[in-house]
Motif scaffolding. Structure first.
Motif, PDB file in Angstrom:
ATOM      1  N   THR A 578      46.044 -88.539  38.721  1.00 21.31           N
ATOM      2  CA  THR A 578      46.822 -89.267  37.727  1.00 21.31           C
ATOM      3  C   THR A 578      46.680 -90.436  37.494  1.00 21.31           C
ATOM      4  O   THR A 578      46.037 -91.163  38.023  1.00 21.31           O
ATOM      5  CB  THR A 578      48.339 -89.107  38.252  1.00 21.31           C
ATOM      6  OG1 THR A 578      48.394 -90.127  39.320  1.00 21.31           O
ATOM      7  CG2 THR A 578      48.772 -87.624  38.525  1.00 21.31           C
ATOM      8  N   GLU A 579      46.452 -90.712  36.130  1.00 22.01           N
ATOM      9  CA  GLU A 579      46.153 -92.106  35.481  1.00 22.01           C
ATOM     10  C   GLU A 579      47.508 -92.757  35.110  1.00 22.01           C
ATOM     11  O   GLU A 579      47.279 -94.136  34.898  1.00 22.01           O
ATOM     12  CB  GLU A 579      45.164 -91.861  34.235  1.00 22.01           C
ATOM     13  CG  GLU A 579      43.860 -91.367  34.517  1.00 22.01           C
ATOM     14  CD  GLU A 579      42.868 -92.337  35.514  1.00 22.01           C
ATOM     15  OE1 GLU A 579      43.452 -93.479  35.412  1.00 22.01           O
ATOM     16  OE2 GLU A 579      42.228 -91.968  36.120  1.00 22.01           O
ATOM     17  N   SER A 580      48.424 -92.297  34.661  1.00 19.45           N
ATOM     18  CA  SER A 580      49.835 -92.989  34.283  1.00 19.45           C
ATOM     19  C   SER A 580      50.915 -92.418  35.127  1.00 19.45           C
ATOM     20  O   SER A 580      51.183 -91.499  35.547  1.00 19.45           O
ATOM     21  CB  SER A 580      50.036 -92.454  32.752  1.00 19.45           C
ATOM     22  OG  SER A 580      50.083 -91.031  32.459  1.00 19.45           O
ATOM     23  N   ALA A 581      51.984 -93.631  35.048  1.00 17.53           N
ATOM     24  CA  ALA A 581      52.929 -93.218  36.148  1.00 17.53           C
ATOM     25  C   ALA A 581      53.989 -92.366  35.239  1.00 17.53           C
ATOM     26  O   ALA A 581      53.955 -92.535  33.803  1.00 17.53           O
ATOM     27  CB  ALA A 581      53.755 -94.505  36.194  1.00 17.53           C
ATOM     28  N   GLY A 582      55.044 -91.636  35.905  1.00 15.30           N
ATOM     29  CA  GLY A 582      55.932 -90.838  35.056  1.00 15.30           C
ATOM     30  C   GLY A 582      56.304 -89.783  35.825  1.00 15.30           C
ATOM     31  O   GLY A 582      56.135 -89.500  37.250  1.00 15.30           O
TER      32      GLY A 582
END
Length: 663
Positions: A578-582
């Motif tokens: 994963t590259e982005s939080a969420g």
């Protein structure tokens, strides 16, 4: 004598190479034209002019006039010769295009690598805006637009390109969620130099040089010039949502504890919002200096896709914290018993477990593949079919808990145990105390003890089996360090019966967390959230058809994690995917099974910076423009051919004036 003087002059002119007077030449081969200066010298030295004799009455006066005329003529010829030599020399030097530069201009860096730090700490604002965005603008405006170079970031490499070609990528450069250490970044950058090139190497390292566990250092390297640009923020204040955990749990409510950290001046009335999906469900305000905890309550039966958020003028990446509370999946536990297992039914309660108890002679083998944990509760014998089924069950990821019987068939038990590199010896009827807890063991490592207990009421056994092979991890041991409870991968083995006649272990408080943790480890529920960049593992209780896979996605990205399918669950491992939080959905085809959250690592929340002035083997600049100004001045070239053209014209005029006015 005059001839020797001219030869010395000519020799000095001929050896005037490309470095004389600090000058260098674009076309040094034209300096051979200086041999043409021989022509006026030869003409001057070997010009023989015969004088005619004329009869005249007053010889004495004529001799005096003749001597004066010859002296004046000789001086005029010398001056004319010198001006012509200088005129020709200046013309030749002008065509050779002389220039001056610093001593290292010949070795000026041609192979350039720029490391641009795009970690989250570069979100902080400097005097002219966000540090990273300002650095990108400065690179575009200050660096040679068409010059070939290599640009590297924490998560990207642009090799042998130019700022002009990279302009679009630079303007859209994202922040790196998993930044490299300084050592790794330096090694990565140096590895991108052209290995076969003899050109001078220049590394430009642009960063805020935030303090890390391993500070930035540069080893001496004569082949590489290291230039550091330290980007400095306008302030170092920052508030971070650090973590969240479940502090209390009841049938109706779940209490969440949110931890906040402050780096800088004290915070007054900071507003905290809690959303479930897009719905605001709680709000609070807090004032604190360094660290504080805030409690929130949510309904226990609700599925929560939660987001904590604050408004802070510092870094933005740590102003949001995502988490999930899913409907818990019950762990299936099967007890195959010939002894009393009422204590197991109390430990494995209905709210968290599906507990089934059967006697050995009434076992339906079809039940085995649907279980997460199986307990062999003091069986006297283990049939061969059951051994094979249990071996297949553990191979599929299920947990097996073995409690021997006083009347155990050792051969049957060893037939099973040999699969896990363990073996019982004969039963020893002797009292022993259980005195040692391995607090580092996975089933006791967390959530069991607030602190290590040394003075406790030791339980005891009246009989036990010795292990002739013991390659497992000991969780509980006797006073002689021999194991009472050992773990062999996903098999937990007691070396003694635990019925009331053989032991008082059932009355010890540790029995509950021991059996609880052994069972729940067979189905690892997703945590509240996971951290990007670390290896995370969890289980999804789903039965998939052949060739089916699960995927993890949200509106921004989607990926297929590494997964291992078992009979009734899928074990998932994620790392650096994963590259982005969420908040993400765990899906099988288009069906959402569970939700899972990922958050950025909070290591960069503390805006403390390294002092670079003590570093060696580097040059340090406080801005990108100042660095490039220095680099350009170091390689500045002053062309001199125009001056030599002016000198040539000046000598031409001087010669004309000498010829016209010198008597």
């Amino acid at each position: 004598m005059n001839f020797k003087i001219f030869l010395l002059i000519l020799h000095a002119i001929i050896i005037f190479d490309k470095h004389i007077l600090g000058m260098q030449f674009k076309h040094p081969e034209l300096l051979y034209a200086l041999f043409l200066l021989l022509i006026p010298i030869i003409i001057h030295l070997f010009q023989l002019r015969r004088f005619k004799k004329e009869a005249f009455t007053n010889v004495a006066i004529l001799k005096t006039v003749s001597q004066q005329t010859r002296k004046s003529s000789q001086i005029k010829k010398w001056l004319t010769l010198i001006t012509r030599l200088l005129l020709l020399a200046c013309i030749i030097l002008a065509f050779a295009q002389p220039f001056t530069a610093n001593n290292n201009s010949v070795q000026t860096a041609k192979d350039t690598v720029i490391f641009l730090d795009n970690s989250f700490s570069l979100q902080q604002k400097g005097p002219q805006g966000d540090l990273l965005k300002r650095a990108v603008q400065d690179l575009i405006s200050e660096a040679d637009f068409d010059k070939t170079l290599t640009l590297v970031t924490h998560n990207a490499v642009f090799k042998n390109t130019s700022i002009k070609a990279l302009k679009k990528e630079l303007l859209q450069l994202p922040y790196a969620s998993n930044p490299l250490s300084y050592k790794a970044a330096l090694l990565k950058s140096k590895s991108l130099f052209n290995a076969t090139s003899t050109q001078h190497k220049q590394l430009i390292f642009i960063s805020d040089f935030q303090q890390m566990e391993e500070p930035f250092t540069a080893e001496a390297d004569s082949t590489t010039q290291v230039n550091l640009v330290q980007l400095k923020p306008a302030n170092t204040n920052n508030v971070a949502l650090d973590s969240v955990f479940i502090s209390k749990n009841s049938p109706s409510q779940t209490e969440l504890t949110l931890t906040l950290k402050n780096f800088g001046v004290p915070v007054e009335n900071l507003s905290i919002a809690l959303h479930n999906n897009d719905k605001l469900i709680a709000k609070s305000a807090v004032s604190f200096t360094e660290k504080t905890e805030v409690q929130f309550t949510v309904p226990s039966k609700d599925v929560i896709n939660g987001t904590f958020s604050i408004e802070d003028t510092g870094l933005q990446f740590d102003n949001t914290l995502y988490f999930n509370i899913n409907t818990p999946s019950k762990v299936s536990v099967l007890s195959i018993s010939e002894g009393d297992d009422q204590y197991l039914s109390k430990i494995y309660s209905e709210d968290e477990f599906k507990f089934t108890s059967v006697s050995a002679n009434q076992l339906d083998y079809n039940l085995i593949e649907n279980q997460n944990t199986i307990v062999l509760n003091e069986l006297k014998d283990i049939p061969a079919n059951l051994i094979n089924s249990l071996k297949s069950f553990t191979d599929q990821g299920g947990n097996l808990i073995i409690i021997p019987s006083e009347q155990s068939n050792i051969n049957a038990y060893n037939t099973l145990l040999i699969n896990y590199n363990a073996k019982f010896e004969s039963l020893i009827k002797s009292e022993k105390r259980i005195t040692t807890i391995n607090y580092a063991h996975p089933i006791y490592k967390s959530d069991v003890f607030e602190k290590q207990v040394k003075n406790f009421q030791y339980p005891k056994v009246n009989q036990y089996f010795n292990l002739s092979q013991n390659t497992g991890s000991i969780a509980l041991s006797f006073e002689d360090s021999k194991p009472f409870l050992s773990q062999f991968s996903n098999v937990f083995l007691f070396t003694s019966p635990i019925n009331a006649e053989a032991s008082n272990f059932k009355s010890w408080a540790l029995i509950v967390p021991s059996f609880y943790k052994m069972a729940v480890s067979s189905l690892q529920h997703p945590k509240l959230y996971y951290t990007i960049g670390t290896q995370n593992s969890f289980d999804v209780d789903v039965s998939l058809h052949q060739d089916d896979i699960i995927s993890i996605k949200n509106e921004q990205e989607q990926f297929i994690p590494r997964q291992h399918y078992f009979n009734n669950k899928v074990s998932v491992i994620t790392k650096e995917r994963t590259e982005s939080a969420g908040i993400f959905n765990i899906e099988n085809k288009l069906n959402t099974i569970k939700n899972i959250s990922f958050n950025y690592n909070r290591d960069e929340s503390n805006l403390a910076y390294q002092e670079l002035s003590t570093l060696k083997n580097v040059t340090i600049s406080d801005s990108i423009p100042s660095l490039f100004d220095t680099l350009k001045s170091n390689t500045k070239i002053n062309e001199l051919w125009k001056w030599f053209t002016i000198f040539a014209l000046a000598f031409l005029i001087i010669e004309m004036l000498i010829l016209k006015f010198f008597k």
